[in-house]
Scaffold this active site. Structure first.
Site, PDB file in Angstrom:
ATOM      1  N   CYS A  16     -91.229   2.346  50.137  1.00 33.05           N
ATOM      2  CA  CYS A  16     -90.633   1.892  48.878  1.00 33.05           C
ATOM      3  C   CYS A  16     -91.255   2.557  47.661  1.00 33.05           C
ATOM      4  O   CYS A  16     -90.710   2.461  46.563  1.00 33.05           O
ATOM      5  CB  CYS A  16     -90.739   0.374  48.758  1.00 33.05           C
ATOM      6  SG  CYS A  16     -92.400  -0.248  49.001  1.00 33.05           S
ATOM      7  N   GLU A  47     -92.050  -8.182  46.351  1.00 40.49           N
ATOM      8  CA  GLU A  47     -92.180  -6.737  46.213  1.00 40.49           C
ATOM      9  C   GLU A  47     -90.876  -6.130  46.702  1.00 40.49           C
ATOM     10  O   GLU A  47     -90.595  -6.100  47.903  1.00 40.49           O
ATOM     11  CB  GLU A  47     -93.351  -6.227  47.043  1.00 40.49           C
ATOM     12  CG  GLU A  47     -93.530  -4.729  46.908  1.00 40.49           C
ATOM     13  CD  GLU A  47     -94.331  -4.170  48.043  1.00 40.49           C
ATOM     14  OE1 GLU A  47     -93.930  -3.125  48.577  1.00 40.49           O
ATOM     15  OE2 GLU A  47     -95.353  -4.768  48.401  1.00 40.49           O
ATOM     16  N   ASN A  72     -91.340  -1.026  57.900  1.00 37.92           N
ATOM     17  CA  ASN A  72     -91.834   0.336  57.764  1.00 37.92           C
ATOM     18  C   ASN A  72     -93.351   0.449  57.694  1.00 37.92           C
ATOM     19  O   ASN A  72     -93.907   1.503  57.957  1.00 37.92           O
ATOM     20  CB  ASN A  72     -91.188   1.050  56.572  1.00 37.92           C
ATOM     21  CG  ASN A  72     -91.248   0.234  55.310  1.00 37.92           C
ATOM     22  OD1 ASN A  72     -91.585  -0.942  55.340  1.00 37.92           O
ATOM     23  ND2 ASN A  72     -90.929   0.842  54.192  1.00 37.92           N
TER      24      ASN A  72
END
Length: 513
Positions: free
Chosen positions: A369, A335, A202
């Site tokens: 996110c 992450e 993304n």
């Protein structure tokens, strides 16, 4: 203070990172539709170093705006390719990179790479939009953001706190007779070694930030509270430069594995890194397809030559990589998923809160996110906020990312649309009220979803309790700060949180808790 924390965070990454280089070729003929959109079609020509010839097969990368359009055909790399890349990376590290370059020289290479990305910024944005679907302006902004990481780490490389530097600390040892201190304790920073960097689809180029936004009215505060250790704005180019920048600055070598959904941006970055003069073997990019991704990840984890693994992606995969890395006791930076609350207090400026909500929720069609996933609005302003938000969201222009004026593009795939719609319909069946949207935009194409607003969402609903990668804003009211705090903290994700208030003290106290 925020700037100091950010600088410290980036400095710590420099101590752990570094990187390398490796390339494959993919044919210009297969990429002619994309090549025709670029000022510099050579970005699509991969160099062939002769080391990755285990397979001549390719996999297709599709345009999310039209899944029938192939953006490019990319070479399939398998576990054996990954193993050779690791070996080449180790050779480059030990023979000429870690101990054979000065920090100033590494900084110069980073700046040269950044300059080339700047010169090709429009083309990089076009490639990113074609394979990720995001609006071109978002991709162009991400490109600039990616450049800033390389420039930052180029400056960090030459600081005394960088690799090769160190510090003296008071000694705990003393002379038994006189009590005088004996000797000195010297700590030195050194490159870790070979690093493996796994990036998501993304945000293909850059990564991480801590944000404190002050609006025109100094009495109005919108705080974005992001965990310094696990932060991301998920990006293809941005993710790469954010991971690779400190790696190279510190004197490590690195192997990048981009998502199989968006590998072409990474390969174009590789071309520019090579052109910038980064030596062979110092930065490498490998491109496994879906079938080979798991085995490549396992090779990263189990190969003892890899000293550091950085991964951005789902919590489930992060746990798997952590388990696989245990035998070699690797350093890990993970992450993982988020489920950010967005809290609007009674004293908030609602127009500014709505503007912030749209930016946080609907950017990249909600596929980040750190997107706001759970909206908590004080009961006294709930209905007003929802009405203003609805009007603002209705003004979004949904369409292909390459069309001028588009502000919300497609989701990454048909499967993503199906997943979002399933959660929306499930929430409605559980009692949520549909304010706007709520269905796929089939007239636009199979990968589009109508920007959606839900109210009266149950805290037990899947759309509330789990991360939703889509343009959906679930909202529920709260009566007191304590209630909002309890709901906001009722999550196993701690990646980000957002607060809108005129009371600076309240915002920061709430943030700490």
């Amino acid at each position: 203070m925020v700037a100091k924390i950010l600088r410290r965070m980036m400095f710590f990454e420099i101590l752990r990172f570094r990187r390398t280089f490796l390339v494959r070729a993919f044919s210009m003929s297969s990429l002619s539709p994309l090549a025709s959109l670029l000022k510099n079609p050579s970005l699509l020509v991969k160099l062939d170093d002769g080391h990755l010839q285990s397979s001549e097969s390719t996999f297709a990368v599709y345009n999310p705006a039209d899944p029938n359009v192939i953006v490019g055909n990319v070479p399939i790399m398998a576990r054996e390719d990954c193993s050779r890349a690791i070996q080449d990376s180790h050779v480059a590290l030990t023979t000429h990179w870690r101990d054979g370059t000065t920090a100033a020289h590494r900084a110069e290479l980073l700046r040269a790479w950044a300059a080339l990305i700047h010169d090709n910024a429009d083309d990089m944005a076009t490639i990113m939009t074609m394979e990720s679907g995001k609006p071109w302006k978002e991709s162009r902004g991400e490109t600039d953001y990616a450049i800033s990481f390389l420039e930052y780490y180029a400056s960090e490389a030459i600081r005394p706190s960088g690799a090769g530097g160190g510090f003296l600390t008071p000694t705990p040892f003393f002379d038994p007779g006189s009590g005088a201190p004996r000797g000195q304790v010297l700590a030195m920073h050194q490159a870790v070694g070979v690093t493996a960097l796994i990036t998501p689809w993304n945000f293909p180029i850059a990564m991480v930030r801590i944000s404190l936004y002050s609006f025109d009215d100094p009495n109005v505060l919108f705080v974005s509270n992001i965990d310094c250790n696990l932060t991301s704005f998920c990006a293809v180019m941005r993710k790469i430069t954010r991971k690779v920048g400190p790696a190279l600055a510190a004197g490590c070598t690195a192997i990048v594995k981009p998502s199989e959904l968006t590998p072409i941006t990474a390969l174009a970055l590789q071309v520019l890194a090579d052109e910038a003069g980064i030596p062979q073997g110092v930065l490498q990019t490998i491109t496994p397809d879906t079938e080979n991704t798991a085995s490549v990840g396992e090779e990263f984890c189990r190969n003892p030559l890899v000293q550091k693994l950085s991964f951005t992606g789902s919590t489930a995969i992060g746990k798997m990589l952590m388990a696989q890395s245990s035998n070699t006791v690797k350093r890990l930076s993970l992450e993982l998923g988020g489920n950010a609350p967005f809290v609007v207090f009674a004293d908030a400026d609602l127009d500014q809160a709505v503007t912030a909500a749209v930016a946080s929720k609907y950017r990249h069609a909600g596929q980040t996110c750190v997107c706001a996933d759970r909206f908590l609005v004080h009961a006294s302003v709930h209905d007003i906020f929802v009405g203003k938000l609805k009007r603002c969201v209705q003004e979004l222009t949904v369409g292909p990312g390459m069309e001028e004026g588009t502000t919300l593009g497609p989701l990454i795939s048909r499967d993503a649309v199906a997943s979002v719609d399933e959660k929306v319909q499930e929430a409605i069946n559980e009692g949520a009220e549909l304010v706007l949207g709520g269905s796929p935009l089939k007239r636009k194409g199979p990968s589009y979803y109508d920007p959606t607003i839900l109210t009266n969402v149950s805290s037990d609903s899947r759309i509330w309790k789990t991360e939703t990668f889509g343009p959906v804003a679930p909202i529920r009211p709260f009566e007191s700060d304590e209630e909002a705090l309890a709901i906001a903290n009722d999550s196993n994700a701690g990646l980000a949180a957002y607060f809108c208030s005129r009371d600076l003290s309240r915002a920061f106290q709430f943030s700490k808790r």
